[in-house]
Design a protein around this motif. Structure first.
Motif, PDB file in Angstrom:
ATOM      1  N   GLU A  71       7.671  -4.558  12.344  1.00 21.32           N
ATOM      2  CA  GLU A  71       6.300  -4.944  12.003  1.00 21.32           C
ATOM      3  C   GLU A  71       5.284  -4.333  12.970  1.00 21.32           C
ATOM      4  OE1 GLU A  71       3.525  -8.960  11.565  1.00 21.32           O
ATOM      5  OE2 GLU A  71       5.698  -9.126  11.823  1.00 21.32           O
ATOM      6  N   ARG A  72       5.516  -4.498  14.267  1.00 21.21           N
ATOM      7  CA  ARG A  72       4.571  -3.966  15.246  1.00 21.21           C
ATOM      8  C   ARG A  72       4.491  -2.459  15.176  1.00 21.21           C
ATOM      9  NH1 ARG A  72       4.332  -1.599  20.162  1.00 21.21           N
ATOM     10  NH2 ARG A  72       6.595  -1.396  20.217  1.00 21.21           N
ATOM     11  N   ARG A  73       5.635  -1.806  15.033  1.00 23.45           N
ATOM     12  CA  ARG A  73       5.648  -0.346  15.007  1.00 23.45           C
ATOM     13  C   ARG A  73       4.941   0.193  13.765  1.00 23.45           C
ATOM     14  NH1 ARG A  73       8.447   2.088  18.803  1.00 23.45           N
ATOM     15  NH2 ARG A  73       8.469   3.998  17.607  1.00 23.45           N
ATOM     16  N   GLN A  74       5.013  -0.525  12.648  1.00 22.05           N
ATOM     17  CA  GLN A  74       4.327  -0.074  11.442  1.00 22.05           C
ATOM     18  C   GLN A  74       2.816  -0.120  11.636  1.00 22.05           C
ATOM     19  OE1 GLN A  74       6.053   1.284   9.197  1.00 22.05           O
ATOM     20  NE2 GLN A  74       4.667   1.546   7.467  1.00 22.05           N
ATOM     21  N   VAL A  75       2.315  -1.195  12.253  1.00 22.48           N
ATOM     22  CA  VAL A  75       0.880  -1.300  12.531  1.00 22.48           C
ATOM     23  C   VAL A  75       0.435  -0.197  13.484  1.00 22.48           C
ATOM     24  CG1 VAL A  75      -0.891  -2.747  13.614  1.00 22.48           C
ATOM     25  CG2 VAL A  75       0.798  -3.779  12.086  1.00 22.48           C
ATOM     26  N   LEU A  76       1.214   0.035  14.529  1.00 23.33           N
ATOM     27  CA  LEU A  76       0.884   1.071  15.508  1.00 23.33           C
ATOM     28  C   LEU A  76       0.887   2.453  14.869  1.00 23.33           C
ATOM     29  CD1 LEU A  76       0.373   1.977  18.427  1.00 23.33           C
ATOM     30  CD2 LEU A  76       2.847   1.901  18.804  1.00 23.33           C
ATOM     31  N   THR A  77       1.850   2.714  13.993  1.00 20.86           N
ATOM     32  CA  THR A  77       1.954   4.017  13.344  1.00 20.86           C
ATOM     33  C   THR A  77       0.742   4.287  12.453  1.00 20.86           C
ATOM     34  OG1 THR A  77       4.360   3.882  13.391  1.00 20.86           O
ATOM     35  CG2 THR A  77       3.405   5.453  11.854  1.00 20.86           C
ATOM     36  N   ARG A  78       0.294   3.287  11.718  1.00 24.39           N
ATOM     37  CA  ARG A  78      -0.899   3.461  10.868  1.00 24.39           C
ATOM     38  C   ARG A  78      -2.136   3.737  11.718  1.00 24.39           C
ATOM     39  NH1 ARG A  78      -0.209   2.609   5.675  1.00 24.39           N
ATOM     40  NH2 ARG A  78       1.637   1.441   4.963  1.00 24.39           N
ATOM     41  N   ARG A  79      -2.249   3.053  12.836  1.00 23.26           N
ATOM     42  CA  ARG A  79      -3.395   3.287  13.706  1.00 23.26           C
ATOM     43  C   ARG A  79      -3.378   4.711  14.236  1.00 23.26           C
ATOM     44  NH1 ARG A  79      -4.957   3.522  18.894  1.00 23.26           N
ATOM     45  NH2 ARG A  79      -6.918   2.519  19.497  1.00 23.26           N
ATOM     46  N   ARG A  80      -2.208   5.207  14.602  1.00 22.55           N
ATOM     47  CA  ARG A  80      -2.102   6.561  15.127  1.00 22.55           C
ATOM     48  C   ARG A  80      -2.481   7.600  14.080  1.00 22.55           C
ATOM     49  NH1 ARG A  80       3.575   5.797  18.562  1.00 22.55           N
ATOM     50  NH2 ARG A  80       2.584   4.987  20.455  1.00 22.55           N
TER      51      ARG A  80
END
Length: 283
Positions: A71-80
């Motif tokens: 979950e956290r990595r998906q949010v971070l990836t979209r932000r990047r």
């Protein structure tokens, strides 16, 4: 307090700074850590050999932990992805050190034609299962066409490569004129600041156990900005890479503080990002 790192066997000793090539680097107060007075990079010396590092990543332990933090990595990836997509003038993207391919998959969904590079066969297997192309090896040793990409991304990769300066130079070669280089790395200022707290510890602890992430070089914002400019890149964006999850009042306070700091060209957050444009062809 002194940390005693577990050191992999058969370390190698550097005679030049891995970022700028200077021979006048100096040891620091932290054992096994050197600093270059020319480019201001901090780097391990001696350091593990690449063959040992590859063996560590091929255990697959690193990527297994990533899957559990979905979950956290998906949010971070979209932000990047949103950091640079509006700045990009085309859709050919190279993701260096692509890991498990999460960012590649999201970029492909957004319309990019994506290629990846990886050292770890364990990670490359995960990328191929997603149906995407990955080249094995260090970027500086992979045969890719010059000026072929509109964007090159390095998400927490530069601190792992043996020669960061050569890696940035190779990225510039691969970018089209006007192309975008995007990278995120740990922020050395964070650890240097902690060193002077009452319970401060030596900066940049190095744990070289199987499956751990091994950081060879650490960068301050000033150091990394200088390296990008030396290689013909114009910095468009600098900010915080939010690798840790905070919530509520703590997140508001931290974000407010970091926003004020980045307006001055620096911050003390755990990690930082840069977005830069290739302003001319270096050929």
């Amino acid at each position: 307090m002194t940390d005693t790192p577990e050191v992999l066997p058969n370390s190698e000793t550097l005679e030049r700074c891995p970022c700028c090539g200077s021979t006048s680097f100096r040891p620091t107060r932290a054992a096994g850590l050197a600093r270059c007075p020319h480019c201001h990079a901090y780097f391990q010396n001696p350091r593990p050999r690449q063959i040992d590092i590859m063996s560590s990543y091929d255990t697959g332990l690193t990527y297994a932990s990533w899957q559990r933090d979905n979950e956290r990595r998906q949010v971070l990836t979209r932000r990047r992805l949103n950091l640079f997509r509006s700045l990009c003038r085309g859709n050919a993207l190279l993701d260096v050190g692509c890991g498990d391919g999460r960012f590649m998959a999201l970029a492909a969904e957004a319309g990019f034609h994506v290629t990846g590079t990886e050292l770890s066969e364990a990670a490359a297997t995960l990328v191929r299962k997603k149906g995407m192309q990955v080249h094995m090896g260090q970027l500086t040793e992979i045969n890719l066409p010059r000026t072929a990409f509109d964007a090159v991304t390095l998400w927490h990769v530069l601190e792992h490569v043996p020669f960061p300066g050569a890696t940035i130079a190779r990225c510039v070669e691969l970018l089209k004129p006007g192309g975008i280089l995007v990278l995120a790395t740990p922020n050395a200022l964070h650890d240097l600041f902690r060193l002077y707290l009452p319970a401060g510890r030596p900066p940049f602890p190095t744990v070289h156990s199987q499956g751990s992430e091994i950081h060879l070089t650490q960068f301050t914002p000033k150091c990394l900005r200088g390296l990008l400019q030396i290689h013909g890149l114009k910095v468009l964006e600098f900010g915080v890479d939010p690798v840790h999850r905070d919530s509520g009042v703590l997140r508001f306070i931290k974000n407010t503080m970091l926003h004020a700091q980045t307006s001055m060209g620096w911050h003390l957050g755990v990690a930082m990002h840069f977005v830069a444009r290739k302003v001319h062809d270096t050929a």
